[in-house]
Design a protein around this motif. Sequence first.
Motif, PDB file in Angstrom:
ATOM      1  N   MET A 114       0.971  -1.113  -0.159  1.00 28.64           N
ATOM      2  CA  MET A 114       0.099  -0.194   0.106  1.00 28.64           C
ATOM      3  C   MET A 114       0.863   1.176  -0.102  1.00 28.64           C
ATOM      4  N   LYS A 115       0.691   2.240  -0.950  1.00 28.90           N
ATOM      5  CA  LYS A 115       1.525   3.249  -1.274  1.00 28.90           C
ATOM      6  C   LYS A 115       1.360   4.400  -0.097  1.00 28.90           C
ATOM      7  N   GLU A 116       2.456   5.330   0.343  1.00 30.96           N
ATOM      8  CA  GLU A 116       2.446   6.001   1.160  1.00 30.96           C
ATOM      9  C   GLU A 116       1.343   7.182   0.701  1.00 30.96           C
ATOM     10  N   ILE A 117       0.619   7.747   1.557  1.00 28.68           N
ATOM     11  CA  ILE A 117      -0.166   8.950   1.342  1.00 28.68           C
ATOM     12  C   ILE A 117       0.333  10.142   1.967  1.00 28.68           C
ATOM     13  N   ASN A 118       0.566  11.271   1.488  1.00 31.83           N
ATOM     14  CA  ASN A 118       1.061  12.637   2.223  1.00 31.83           C
ATOM     15  C   ASN A 118      -0.012  13.567   2.232  1.00 31.83           C
ATOM     16  N   ILE A 119      -0.416  13.952   3.384  1.00 31.68           N
ATOM     17  CA  ILE A 119      -1.411  14.519   3.876  1.00 31.68           C
ATOM     18  C   ILE A 119      -0.972  16.007   4.589  1.00 31.68           C
ATOM     19  N   PHE A 120      -1.314  17.251   4.046  1.00 30.74           N
ATOM     20  CA  PHE A 120      -1.053  18.323   4.392  1.00 30.74           C
ATOM     21  C   PHE A 120      -1.855  18.838   5.549  1.00 30.74           C
ATOM     22  N   LEU A 121      -1.729  19.064   6.876  1.00 33.98           N
ATOM     23  CA  LEU A 121      -2.673  19.910   7.724  1.00 33.98           C
ATOM     24  C   LEU A 121      -2.428  21.236   7.603  1.00 33.98           C
ATOM     25  N   LYS A 135       0.797   3.499   9.331  1.00 31.23           N
ATOM     26  CA  LYS A 135       1.825   2.963   8.470  1.00 31.23           C
ATOM     27  C   LYS A 135       2.017   3.647   7.165  1.00 31.23           C
ATOM     28  N   ASN A 136       0.868   3.666   6.371  1.00 30.36           N
ATOM     29  CA  ASN A 136       1.080   4.488   5.313  1.00 30.36           C
ATOM     30  C   ASN A 136       0.524   5.847   4.980  1.00 30.36           C
ATOM     31  N   ILE A 137       0.332   6.548   6.130  1.00 31.99           N
ATOM     32  CA  ILE A 137      -0.146   7.968   6.163  1.00 31.99           C
ATOM     33  C   ILE A 137       0.936   8.763   6.728  1.00 31.99           C
ATOM     34  N   GLU A 138       1.445   9.818   5.963  1.00 33.18           N
ATOM     35  CA  GLU A 138       2.644  10.694   6.566  1.00 33.18           C
ATOM     36  C   GLU A 138       1.909  12.086   6.641  1.00 33.18           C
ATOM     37  N   LEU A 139       1.564  12.582   7.700  1.00 31.25           N
ATOM     38  CA  LEU A 139       0.701  13.910   7.951  1.00 31.25           C
ATOM     39  C   LEU A 139       1.784  14.751   8.446  1.00 31.25           C
ATOM     40  N   SER A 191       1.360  21.813  -2.540  1.00 30.28           N
ATOM     41  CA  SER A 191       1.014  21.578  -3.861  1.00 30.28           C
ATOM     42  C   SER A 191       1.324  20.127  -4.283  1.00 30.28           C
ATOM     43  N   LYS A 192       2.577  19.633  -3.484  1.00 33.10           N
ATOM     44  CA  LYS A 192       2.990  18.362  -3.703  1.00 33.10           C
ATOM     45  C   LYS A 192       2.215  17.315  -3.038  1.00 33.10           C
ATOM     46  N   MET A 193       1.405  17.606  -2.164  1.00 29.69           N
ATOM     47  CA  MET A 193       0.560  16.544  -1.254  1.00 29.69           C
ATOM     48  C   MET A 193      -0.534  15.963  -1.904  1.00 29.69           C
ATOM     49  N   ASP A 194      -1.020  14.744  -1.470  1.00 29.80           N
ATOM     50  CA  ASP A 194      -1.958  14.008  -1.936  1.00 29.80           C
ATOM     51  C   ASP A 194      -3.170  14.615  -1.688  1.00 29.80           C
ATOM     52  N   TYR A 195      -3.326  14.646  -0.226  1.00 26.59           N
ATOM     53  CA  TYR A 195      -4.384  15.422   0.199  1.00 26.59           C
ATOM     54  C   TYR A 195      -3.859  16.611   1.477  1.00 26.59           C
ATOM     55  N   VAL A 196      -4.957  17.402   1.550  1.00 25.19           N
ATOM     56  CA  VAL A 196      -4.948  18.428   2.300  1.00 25.19           C
ATOM     57  C   VAL A 196      -6.163  18.723   3.369  1.00 25.19           C
ATOM     58  N   ILE A 197      -5.738  18.579   4.756  1.00 24.47           N
ATOM     59  CA  ILE A 197      -6.957  18.811   5.587  1.00 24.47           C
ATOM     60  C   ILE A 197      -6.878  20.323   6.015  1.00 24.47           C
ATOM     61  N   LEU A 198      -8.060  21.157   5.689  1.00 29.38           N
ATOM     62  CA  LEU A 198      -8.144  22.368   6.101  1.00 29.38           C
ATOM     63  C   LEU A 198      -9.100  22.694   7.236  1.00 29.38           C
ATOM     64  N   ILE A 199      -8.226  23.180   8.338  1.00 28.54           N
ATOM     65  CA  ILE A 199      -9.240  23.438   9.651  1.00 28.54           C
ATOM     66  C   ILE A 199      -9.736  25.107   9.310  1.00 28.54           C
ATOM     67  N   ILE A 200     -11.022  25.052   9.020  1.00 29.06           N
ATOM     68  CA  ILE A 200     -11.587  26.499   8.576  1.00 29.06           C
ATOM     69  C   ILE A 200     -12.368  26.895   9.890  1.00 29.06           C
ATOM     70  N   SER A 201     -11.736  28.122  10.189  1.00 27.52           N
ATOM     71  CA  SER A 201     -12.464  28.976  11.316  1.00 27.52           C
ATOM     72  C   SER A 201     -12.324  30.244  10.757  1.00 27.52           C
ATOM     73  N   ASP A 202     -12.787  31.073  11.746  1.00 29.11           N
ATOM     74  CA  ASP A 202     -12.878  32.648  11.263  1.00 29.11           C
ATOM     75  C   ASP A 202     -11.178  33.139  11.515  1.00 29.11           C
ATOM     76  N   PHE A 203     -10.327  32.515  12.559  1.00 27.40           N
ATOM     77  CA  PHE A 203      -9.098  32.661  12.528  1.00 27.40           C
ATOM     78  C   PHE A 203      -8.319  32.460  11.364  1.00 27.40           C
ATOM     79  N   TYR A 204      -8.636  31.280  10.800  1.00 33.39           N
ATOM     80  CA  TYR A 204      -8.084  30.803   9.573  1.00 33.39           C
ATOM     81  C   TYR A 204      -8.280  31.601   8.250  1.00 33.39           C
ATOM     82  N   LEU A 205      -9.588  31.896   8.172  1.00 36.05           N
ATOM     83  CA  LEU A 205      -9.992  32.573   6.852  1.00 36.05           C
ATOM     84  C   LEU A 205      -9.336  34.311   7.103  1.00 36.05           C
ATOM     85  N   LEU A 251      -6.810   3.290  -0.062  1.00 39.12           N
ATOM     86  CA  LEU A 251      -5.658   4.000   0.119  1.00 39.12           C
ATOM     87  C   LEU A 251      -5.181   3.741   1.824  1.00 39.12           C
ATOM     88  N   MET A 252      -6.090   3.009   2.313  1.00 36.31           N
ATOM     89  CA  MET A 252      -5.825   2.639   3.893  1.00 36.31           C
ATOM     90  C   MET A 252      -6.701   1.415   4.029  1.00 36.31           C
TER      91      MET A 252
END
Length: 284
Positions: free
Chosen positions: A1-8, A29-33, A54-68, A179-180
């Motif tokens: 199972m390939k490694e998945i790169n996720i950007f927080l 094992k296959n998740i690189e956060l 831009s090189k990541m497979d996925y992106v987790i976006l924690i969307i709050s007023d502070f974030y925006l 993927l998992m």
Amino acid sequence: MKEINIFLSYCWKDDEIADDIYDYFLNRKNIELHRDKIEIGSWNSIKEYMQSISKMDYVILIISDFYLKSANCMYEVLEVMRDRKYKDKIFPAVINSEIYSPIIRAEYVKHWQGEFKKLQETLKEIDPQNWGNLNRDLKKCQDISSNIAEFLDVVSDMNNPKIEDVTLRIEEKLSSKGLMPGNKVFLFEKSPNSLYDQLREDFKRVREQDGASISYKAETLARKLWNDYRDGGGGIYLLDLARVRNNQIEIENLYYELIMSTDIQIRDTARRWNKKWRRVNEHF
């Protein structure tokens, strides 16, 4: 199972929620956060790190007023939007549910238009040869103003799960794509008594290692629990469970050894122990 790169991607003022998400996927094992506080070394470039999104497979976006309203967070959004199919690679974790209102979304556009105009007016008082890279900051404000409405339209159109369900829904999504691996045993899927008995037996086995220091025992147990339950933070949840049950294990000594550990992941997770206390206590 390939490694998945996720950007927080998150604002530091939402650190506790980021901790929970990071803990959940820690040591899969296959998740690189990828998280800035962990990966950006002292005096290294924040901008270069943000561009790696831009090189990541996925992106987790924690969307709050502070974030925006954060220039750095919105810069990360702009980097994500460079991919034409970015909607397929984002997992929004929406804290600020007001974004589902078009009036509120318009307010964020106004906010960034205002930031652009304030910087623009300030630059008019400075000779252009003295701007340095301030013109780039002006361009960034303009880009955010031009794109934030589209971004919020995309996010508000998605069937976003509740913030407390985000990690599980992400895991389900990745599992459905192959993927998992399938879900492991999650905390409190078993009865509290069953988990407590498991903790007691595991701790007993570790304590029986002849000649093992309490530090070694603590780290061995913590690592085992992380591997068996949720992979990130699960062990600390179970240590909380032991404390709630007022058992006779040397729990305070164990916590002290965890907090003094040379392993940064053990130490940081232990520091968040008390933050999780109330949530654990709610189960009793």
